[in-house]
Scaffold this motif. Structure first.
Motif, PDB file in Angstrom:
ATOM      1  N   ILE A 156       3.549   2.219   1.986  1.00  0.00           N
ATOM      2  CA  ILE A 156       2.600   1.322   1.326  1.00  0.00           C
ATOM      3  C   ILE A 156       2.701  -0.108   1.864  1.00  0.00           C
ATOM      4  N   ASP A 157       3.793  -0.404   2.565  1.00  0.00           N
ATOM      5  CA  ASP A 157       4.049  -1.770   3.018  1.00  0.00           C
ATOM      6  C   ASP A 157       3.470  -2.092   4.387  1.00  0.00           C
ATOM      7  N   LEU A 158       2.685  -1.189   4.949  1.00  0.00           N
ATOM      8  CA  LEU A 158       1.942  -1.508   6.162  1.00  0.00           C
ATOM      9  C   LEU A 158       0.674  -0.676   6.203  1.00  0.00           C
ATOM     10  N   LYS A 159      -0.310  -1.179   6.931  1.00  0.00           N
ATOM     11  CA  LYS A 159      -1.630  -0.554   6.937  1.00  0.00           C
ATOM     12  C   LYS A 159      -1.620   0.807   7.616  1.00  0.00           C
ATOM     13  N   ASN A 160      -0.896   0.912   8.741  1.00  0.00           N
ATOM     14  CA  ASN A 160      -0.937   2.135   9.550  1.00  0.00           C
ATOM     15  C   ASN A 160       0.463   2.715   9.734  1.00  0.00           C
ATOM     16  N   PRO A 161       1.014   3.330   8.704  1.00  0.00           N
ATOM     17  CA  PRO A 161       2.392   3.822   8.820  1.00  0.00           C
ATOM     18  C   PRO A 161       2.569   4.937   9.848  1.00  0.00           C
ATOM     19  N   LYS A 162       1.618   5.845   9.951  1.00  0.00           N
ATOM     20  CA  LYS A 162       1.801   6.994  10.843  1.00  0.00           C
ATOM     21  C   LYS A 162       1.920   6.573  12.300  1.00  0.00           C
ATOM     22  N   SER A 163       1.112   5.603  12.714  1.00  0.00           N
ATOM     23  CA  SER A 163       1.133   5.191  14.119  1.00  0.00           C
ATOM     24  C   SER A 163       2.265   4.214  14.424  1.00  0.00           C
ATOM     25  N   ASN A 164       3.028   3.823  13.407  1.00  0.00           N
ATOM     26  CA  ASN A 164       4.105   2.851  13.618  1.00  0.00           C
ATOM     27  C   ASN A 164       5.497   3.411  13.339  1.00  0.00           C
ATOM     28  N   ARG A 165       5.602   4.725  13.215  1.00  0.00           N
ATOM     29  CA  ARG A 165       6.884   5.317  12.830  1.00  0.00           C
ATOM     30  C   ARG A 165       7.995   5.044  13.834  1.00  0.00           C
ATOM     31  N   ASP A 166       7.635   4.826  15.089  1.00  0.00           N
ATOM     32  CA  ASP A 166       8.660   4.591  16.105  1.00  0.00           C
ATOM     33  C   ASP A 166       8.680   3.138  16.559  1.00  0.00           C
ATOM     34  N   GLU A 192       8.139  -4.749  -7.701  1.00  0.00           N
ATOM     35  CA  GLU A 192       8.378  -4.446  -9.116  1.00  0.00           C
ATOM     36  C   GLU A 192       7.153  -4.779  -9.959  1.00  0.00           C
ATOM     37  N   ARG A 193       6.371  -5.751  -9.495  1.00  0.00           N
ATOM     38  CA  ARG A 193       5.222  -6.219 -10.274  1.00  0.00           C
ATOM     39  C   ARG A 193       3.878  -5.763  -9.721  1.00  0.00           C
ATOM     40  N   GLU A 194       3.842  -5.388  -8.457  1.00  0.00           N
ATOM     41  CA  GLU A 194       2.584  -4.993  -7.820  1.00  0.00           C
ATOM     42  C   GLU A 194       2.783  -3.675  -7.076  1.00  0.00           C
ATOM     43  N   PRO A 195       2.378  -2.552  -7.689  1.00  0.00           N
ATOM     44  CA  PRO A 195       2.594  -1.245  -7.061  1.00  0.00           C
ATOM     45  C   PRO A 195       1.507  -0.838  -6.076  1.00  0.00           C
ATOM     46  N   GLY A 196       0.467  -1.641  -5.944  1.00  0.00           N
ATOM     47  CA  GLY A 196      -0.679  -1.227  -5.146  1.00  0.00           C
ATOM     48  C   GLY A 196      -0.574  -1.560  -3.672  1.00  0.00           C
ATOM     49  N   PRO A 197      -1.452  -0.962  -2.845  1.00  0.00           N
ATOM     50  CA  PRO A 197      -1.451  -1.193  -1.396  1.00  0.00           C
ATOM     51  C   PRO A 197      -2.239  -2.448  -1.021  1.00  0.00           C
ATOM     52  N   GLY A 198      -2.202  -2.762   0.275  1.00  0.00           N
ATOM     53  CA  GLY A 198      -3.046  -3.824   0.811  1.00  0.00           C
ATOM     54  C   GLY A 198      -2.476  -5.216   0.724  1.00  0.00           C
ATOM     55  N   HIS A 199      -1.185  -5.329   0.417  1.00  0.00           N
ATOM     56  CA  HIS A 199      -0.551  -6.645   0.295  1.00  0.00           C
ATOM     57  C   HIS A 199       0.443  -6.817   1.440  1.00  0.00           C
ATOM     58  N   TYR A 200       0.144  -7.748   2.341  1.00  0.00           N
ATOM     59  CA  TYR A 200       0.948  -7.901   3.549  1.00  0.00           C
ATOM     60  C   TYR A 200       1.334  -9.365   3.757  1.00  0.00           C
ATOM     61  N   THR A 201       2.340  -9.562   4.613  1.00  0.00           N
ATOM     62  CA  THR A 201       2.812 -10.916   4.906  1.00  0.00           C
ATOM     63  C   THR A 201       2.771 -11.244   6.392  1.00  0.00           C
ATOM     64  N   TRP A 202       2.473 -10.253   7.235  1.00  0.00           N
ATOM     65  CA  TRP A 202       2.420 -10.487   8.682  1.00  0.00           C
ATOM     66  C   TRP A 202       1.285  -9.681   9.287  1.00  0.00           C
ATOM     67  N   TRP A 203       0.566 -10.328  10.218  1.00  0.00           N
ATOM     68  CA  TRP A 203      -0.511  -9.697  10.965  1.00  0.00           C
ATOM     69  C   TRP A 203      -0.341 -10.062  12.430  1.00  0.00           C
ATOM     70  N   GLY A 208      -9.439  -9.771  15.118  1.00  0.00           N
ATOM     71  CA  GLY A 208      -9.959  -8.996  14.002  1.00  0.00           C
ATOM     72  C   GLY A 208      -8.919  -8.393  13.087  1.00  0.00           C
ATOM     73  N   VAL A 209      -7.647  -8.463  13.469  1.00  0.00           N
ATOM     74  CA  VAL A 209      -6.604  -7.811  12.681  1.00  0.00           C
ATOM     75  C   VAL A 209      -6.460  -8.459  11.303  1.00  0.00           C
ATOM     76  N   ARG A 210      -6.435  -9.779  11.267  1.00  0.00           N
ATOM     77  CA  ARG A 210      -6.282 -10.469   9.981  1.00  0.00           C
ATOM     78  C   ARG A 210      -7.511 -10.245   9.097  1.00  0.00           C
ATOM     79  N   GLU A 211      -8.681 -10.308   9.704  1.00  0.00           N
ATOM     80  CA  GLU A 211      -9.915 -10.129   8.938  1.00  0.00           C
ATOM     81  C   GLU A 211      -9.993  -8.729   8.318  1.00  0.00           C
ATOM     82  N   LYS A 212      -9.463  -7.741   9.023  1.00  0.00           N
ATOM     83  CA  LYS A 212      -9.469  -6.360   8.519  1.00  0.00           C
ATOM     84  C   LYS A 212      -8.235  -6.049   7.669  1.00  0.00           C
ATOM     85  N   ASN A 213      -7.368  -7.034   7.529  1.00  0.00           N
ATOM     86  CA  ASN A 213      -6.138  -6.886   6.745  1.00  0.00           C
ATOM     87  C   ASN A 213      -5.275  -5.729   7.246  1.00  0.00           C
ATOM     88  N   VAL A 214      -5.112  -5.662   8.561  1.00  0.00           N
ATOM     89  CA  VAL A 214      -4.237  -4.657   9.158  1.00  0.00           C
ATOM     90  C   VAL A 214      -2.865  -5.309   9.324  1.00  0.00           C
TER      91      VAL A 214
END
Length: 231
Positions: A156-166, A192-203, A208-214
């Motif tokens: 949940i802590d990144l947009k594309n976990p499958k392509s970043n496993r390595d 602990e307070r926000e269980p949902g996806p789409g919250h990131y600190t680095w792009w 277009g990456v920031r605009e698409k929130n990747v």
């Protein structure tokens, strides 16, 4: 007390882009910054002593690399550079400020880099940090660890976990350490307070990456679980 943390990726560049104005408007009592890429003797006084704040710095021996700093409106009882391990402290990765009710650890965790070249170093740093926090806990200290961990813990802590496993920052060893760290009596305050996806600190800087929130969530505020009721 209002605490903020930010990897500025070069404090002099941040200054040119309005950092001091942001700091003035932040109403933060304490601001921890990482990757300063500068030592105090390279900075003008406006960055060292902005109105209302004192600053403390721990810089890397290598010029233009790493480094952490803390701006505070509250005088600390004690300031400690590093965690007492030369192999990590020479890179300026940890600055510790003790306040009346808690110890603040501002940390810039190593990046494992491409081909995982620094993964052993990073894991050694992580284990040293875990032991350091445990020692503080045994002394009865409440601990707040903030900064850039360079780890996305769960999918949940990144947009594309499958392509970043390595990829560095989402390696199984890094994620396993983060799980161990939290299981040792620490709480990821945001999650602990926000269980949902789409919250990131680095792009990345790709168009277009920031605009698409990747993005990735690799920056944290972590506290010992007994201290969560004070957050």
């Amino acid at each position: 007390m209002r605490l903020m943390s930010w990897n500025v990726n070069g404090v002099r560049a941040a200054q040119r882009n309005g950092f001091l104005g942001w700091l003035s408007n932040s109403d933060a009592d304490v601001v921890a910054i990482q990757e300063t890429k500068a030592s105090p003797d390279q900075l003008d006084q406006s960055l060292i002593s902005p109105p209302g704040y004192r600053s403390f710095w721990h810089s890397a021996e290598k010029a233009g690399y790493s480094g952490v700093a803390v701006y505070t409106r509250v005088d600390p009882l004690q300031v400690t550079e590093g965690i007492g391990a030369a192999e990590f402290d020479r890179e300026g990765r940890v600055l510790q400020l003790e306040f009346r009710d808690f110890v603040l650890i501002n940390a810039y965790f190593p990046n494992s880099q491409r081909e995982h070249a620094r993964l052993p170093y990073k894991l050694a740093f992580c284990d040293a940090m875990l032991k350091h926090c445990a020692r503080l806990g045994k002394k009865g200290k409440n601990v707040v660890i903030c900064g850039d961990f360079n780890i996305a813990h769960e999918e949940i802590d990144l947009k594309n976990p499958k392509s970043n496993r390595d990829n560095a920052g989402f390696l199984p060893e890094e994620r396993a350490w983060m799980t161990k760290f939290l299981a040792a009596g620490h709480a990821d305050v945001f999650r602990e307070r926000e269980p949902g996806p789409g919250h990131y600190t680095w792009w990345s800087y790709r168009p277009g990456v920031r605009e698409k929130n990747v993005g990735w969530r690799i920056d944290y505020h972590v506290v010992n679980r007994d201290f969560t009721d004070r957050v």
